[in-house]
Design a protein around this motif. Structure first.
Motif, short mmCIF file in Angstrom:
data_model
loop_
_atom_site.label_atom_id
_atom_site.label_comp_id
_atom_site.label_asym_id
_atom_site.label_seq_id
_atom_site.Cartn_x
_atom_site.Cartn_y
_atom_site.Cartn_z
N PRO A 1 0.82 -1.20 0.00
CA PRO A 1 0.00 0.00 0.00
C PRO A 1 0.86 1.26 0.00
O PRO A 1 1.98 1.27 0.52
CB PRO A 1 -0.80 -0.13 1.31
CG PRO A 1 0.04 -1.01 2.17
CD PRO A 1 0.71 -1.97 1.24
N GLU A 2 0.32 2.31 -0.59
CA GLU A 2 1.03 3.59 -0.61
C GLU A 2 1.09 4.14 0.80
O GLU A 2 0.10 4.12 1.53
CB GLU A 2 0.27 4.56 -1.52
CG GLU A 2 1.16 5.63 -2.12
CD GLU A 2 0.39 6.44 -3.15
OE1 GLU A 2 0.04 7.58 -2.83
OE2 GLU A 2 0.12 5.90 -4.23
N GLN A 3 2.22 4.63 1.23
CA GLN A 3 2.40 5.02 2.62
C GLN A 3 2.65 6.52 2.73
O GLN A 3 3.30 7.12 1.87
CB GLN A 3 3.60 4.28 3.24
CG GLN A 3 3.50 2.76 3.12
CD GLN A 3 2.38 2.18 3.97
OE1 GLN A 3 1.65 2.92 4.62
NE2 GLN A 3 2.23 0.89 3.93
N ARG B 1 -1.52 -9.80 3.95
CA ARG B 1 -1.94 -8.40 4.15
C ARG B 1 -3.45 -8.38 4.36
O ARG B 1 -4.20 -8.85 3.51
CB ARG B 1 -1.56 -7.54 2.95
CG ARG B 1 -0.07 -7.36 2.73
CD ARG B 1 0.18 -6.40 1.54
NE ARG B 1 1.61 -6.18 1.34
CZ ARG B 1 2.38 -6.85 0.49
NH1 ARG B 1 1.84 -7.82 -0.24
NH2 ARG B 1 3.65 -6.57 0.38
N GLU C 1 -3.66 -0.59 6.09
CA GLU C 1 -2.34 -0.15 6.54
C GLU C 1 -1.99 -0.70 7.92
O GLU C 1 -2.80 -0.66 8.84
CB GLU C 1 -2.29 1.38 6.58
CG GLU C 1 -0.91 1.95 6.87
CD GLU C 1 -0.94 3.47 6.88
OE1 GLU C 1 0.04 4.07 7.39
OE2 GLU C 1 -1.92 4.05 6.40
N ARG C 2 -0.82 -1.34 8.02
CA ARG C 2 -0.21 -1.78 9.28
C ARG C 2 -0.89 -3.00 9.88
O ARG C 2 -0.62 -3.35 11.03
CB ARG C 2 -0.19 -0.65 10.30
CG ARG C 2 0.60 0.58 9.84
CD ARG C 2 0.29 1.80 10.71
NE ARG C 2 0.56 1.56 12.11
CZ ARG C 2 0.01 2.25 13.10
NH1 ARG C 2 -0.85 3.21 12.85
NH2 ARG C 2 0.33 1.97 14.36
N ASP D 1 6.63 -4.02 2.93
CA ASP D 1 5.83 -2.81 3.11
C ASP D 1 6.56 -1.76 3.95
O ASP D 1 6.61 -0.58 3.61
CB ASP D 1 4.50 -3.16 3.79
CG ASP D 1 3.60 -4.00 2.90
OD1 ASP D 1 3.92 -4.16 1.71
OD2 ASP D 1 2.58 -4.51 3.41
N ARG E 1 8.24 2.52 3.42
CA ARG E 1 7.74 3.70 4.13
C ARG E 1 8.90 4.65 4.44
O ARG E 1 10.01 4.21 4.76
CB ARG E 1 7.06 3.28 5.44
CG ARG E 1 5.78 2.49 5.28
CD ARG E 1 5.21 2.12 6.64
NE ARG E 1 4.89 3.29 7.43
CZ ARG E 1 3.65 3.69 7.74
NH1 ARG E 1 2.62 3.01 7.28
NH2 ARG E 1 3.45 4.76 8.48
#
Length: 542
Positions: free
Chosen positions: A14-16, A417, A427-428, A460, A464
């Motif tokens: 995912p875009e962070q 994920r 996310e996370r 991932d 970041r």
């Protein structure tokens, strides 16, 4: 949204958002929260620490992590402790390996804390950089045939929890306290399922209770089995011998049961060449089918021998004293105390009952194509049984805040994920073990799952800007839990439980005896449940 529909997301991180510079981020270890202290959670933690030590520097993540493993029960190790039959000591030896891994000073066990009840996912993520669900699968899949709600129909998981002494802080309607008696008055019983859980349930119902004295089963459970009235058990498998999912070890243990006659229909083993060839392409399945064929051969040989002995006795009766021959015949053809009948190609269709109590089970004969597809035939049969155990699979406990795939019985994910309802990575948040792939496979599969999830997580975080240091609070999760009035247990507390169970066993001349009282386990683990105003205050603070 299902896992298969989102395989394209498996490699796309995912875009962070931008965070603090990596040089500052890696000044402290990563903080990782894991929900579940069973094999999945422990093996994931162990593999993550090893991978970080080997690759963390090159990925810019640092080489260390603090892992907080949150477990809702007062004791760790989940399925190994509460899902494995007590007569499986070789599997329980895994506890030693888990203990060794959990003793890593970078792992911190926090038992007696229920995520979704005592603490929310959102609050955990304020104190942890990432959260990994390793909740396993402990609940029964529902049997959905007419009459399934009749008295005498049991889920296998409920029975397994009872004889393993599973503790409950707040019992649910399907929970039976291990200190109470399980109804074992049925003379005829059906077990539904073609996997190892069905074999475990079958073996425990048929086993001589005296063989449990050397295990850690409680005295009460053993006494309950001593009072069993069981005489005949029907094991129902929907497909054929080539499609069953039995383990070879479990089949061999079944054959070792004292005073149990195993009955099979040789016609069930008349398999076509394609079916046989497909079975032998898989090593484990080939071994299983070979063992089942061996069991068939033993049954056929024993049946032939018994028939010959009966004929011999009949001949002797015509030429000698009738009373002596009758006595010899009784000895030669005397039946074991209990009988196990394996029904392949048998699908349960309806539970019959009288005023809500089980009296029988209607089954339909199935025909299985070479590709494993089962189709119903016109042939039906009714088995007179007074109890039914459904071992058709487990499903994970749903955690509030974690998306759940009702079709595949998993937390919705792609390669570990966690996915949102829209199919995008959350996310996370990550998942491993049975909560990731469904309740299939053994320890080896659990380790493979963990490796895949660890790889996704590291990929991932390495992308970041903050290198994964996303927790907004500097306060450790353990300190936060204590501030909310909780008192989590730890690894030392677990060892205190082991010592207490050893002492309980020695007091009755046994090596160990299981403790199943929640309060006693909590006290030993240093995690006393909240009560009254303290519980309300903790809830209000959230």
């Amino acid at each position: 949204m299902t896992t298969n529909e989102n395989e394209t997301n498996a490699t796309a991180a995912p875009e962070q958002p931008a965070g603090q510079p990596a040089s500052l981020a890696t000044q402290r270890p990563l903080r990782v929260g894991v929900v579940g202290a069973g094999p999945a959670g422990i093996y994931f933690s162990d593999i993550l620490l090893r991978e970080l030590a080997a690759k963390g520097e090159a990925l810019g993540l640092g080489t260390q992590a603090r892992i907080d493993i949150v477990e809702k029960l007062p004791v760790p190790y989940g399925l190994v402790r509460y899902g494995v039959a007590p007569d499986h000591p070789f599997v329980r030896m895994i506890v030693g390996a888990l203990d060794k891994a959990a003793s890593n000073p970078h792992m911190h066990l926090l038992t007696g804390v229920s995520v979704g009840e005592d603490v929310s996912v959102e609050h955990i993520l304020q104190h942890e950089d990432v959260l990994v669900f390793a909740t396993g699968a402990t609940l029964d899949r529902e049997l959905t045939i007419p009459g399934a709600q009749s008295l005498g129909v049991h889920g296998a998981a409920d029975f397994v929890r009872w004889y393993n002494g599973f503790p409950a802080k707040q019992p649910t309607p399907d929970y039976q306290d291990p200190s109470t008696d399980w109804d074992l008055s049925a003379h005829d019983v059906a077990v539904i399922g073609g996997g190892n859980v069905a074999l475990d349930v079958t073996r425990m119902l048929l086993r001589d209770p005296e063989a449990l004295v050397s295990t850690d089963a409680s005295e009460h459970v053993i006494d309950n089995f001593r009072a069993s009235q069981l005489r005949r058990l029907h094991l129902l498998v929907r497909r054929g011998p080539a499609q069953a999912k039995f383990g070879v070890k479990e089949l061999r243990e079944l054959q070792k049961l004292a005073n149990v006659r195993i009955v099979l229909d040789p016609a069930d083993f008349e398999l076509d060449e394609i079916t046989t060839a497909r079975a032998y392409q898989d090593h484990d399945k080939a071994q299983m089918l070979g063992e089942l064929i061996h069991m068939r051969d033993v049954f056929v040989e024993a049946t032939s021998a018994a028939s010959a002995a009966s004929d011999s006795v009949a001949s002797a009766a015509n030429a000698a004293d009738t009373s002596s021959a009758s006595s010899a015949g009784a000895s030669a053809t005397s039946a074991p105390e209990r009988e196990l009948i394996l029904h392949f190609f048998s699908n349960p269709e309806e539970v019959l009952n009288d005023n809500g109590t089980v009296t029988g089970l209607k089954i339909r004969r199935m025909k299985v194509d070479a590709d494993g597809t089962a189709q119903p035939t016109e042939h039906t049969e009714t088995l007179p049984v007074q109890a039914i155990y459904s071992a058709i699979g487990y499903r994970p406990t749903q955690v509030e805040g974690a998306p759940y795939d009702d079709e595949h019985f998993v937390i919705t994910n792609a390669a570990g994920r966690v996915l949102s309802d829209e199919g995008t990575p959350v996310e996370r948040e990550y998942v491993t073990g049975w909560a990731k792939r469904g309740p299939v496979g053994l320890i080896g599969s659990t380790k493979s799952d963990a490796k895949q999830t660890v790889a996704a997580l590291l990929e991932d975080l390495s992308q970041r800007a903050d290198k994964g240091r996303a927790a907004v609070s500097d306060e450790l999760l353990s300190d936060y839990l204590i501030s909310q009035g909780l008192q989590p247990g730890n690894l030392d507390g677990w060892h205190a439980v082991e010592q207490a169970e050893s002492a309980a066993g020695q007091s009755v001349g046994r090596a160990m005896q299981r403790i199943y009282d929640w309060q006693i386990l909590s006290d030993l683990s240093h995690c006393e449940p909240l009560a009254g105003d303290d519980a309300d205050a903790a809830a209000d603070s959230e």
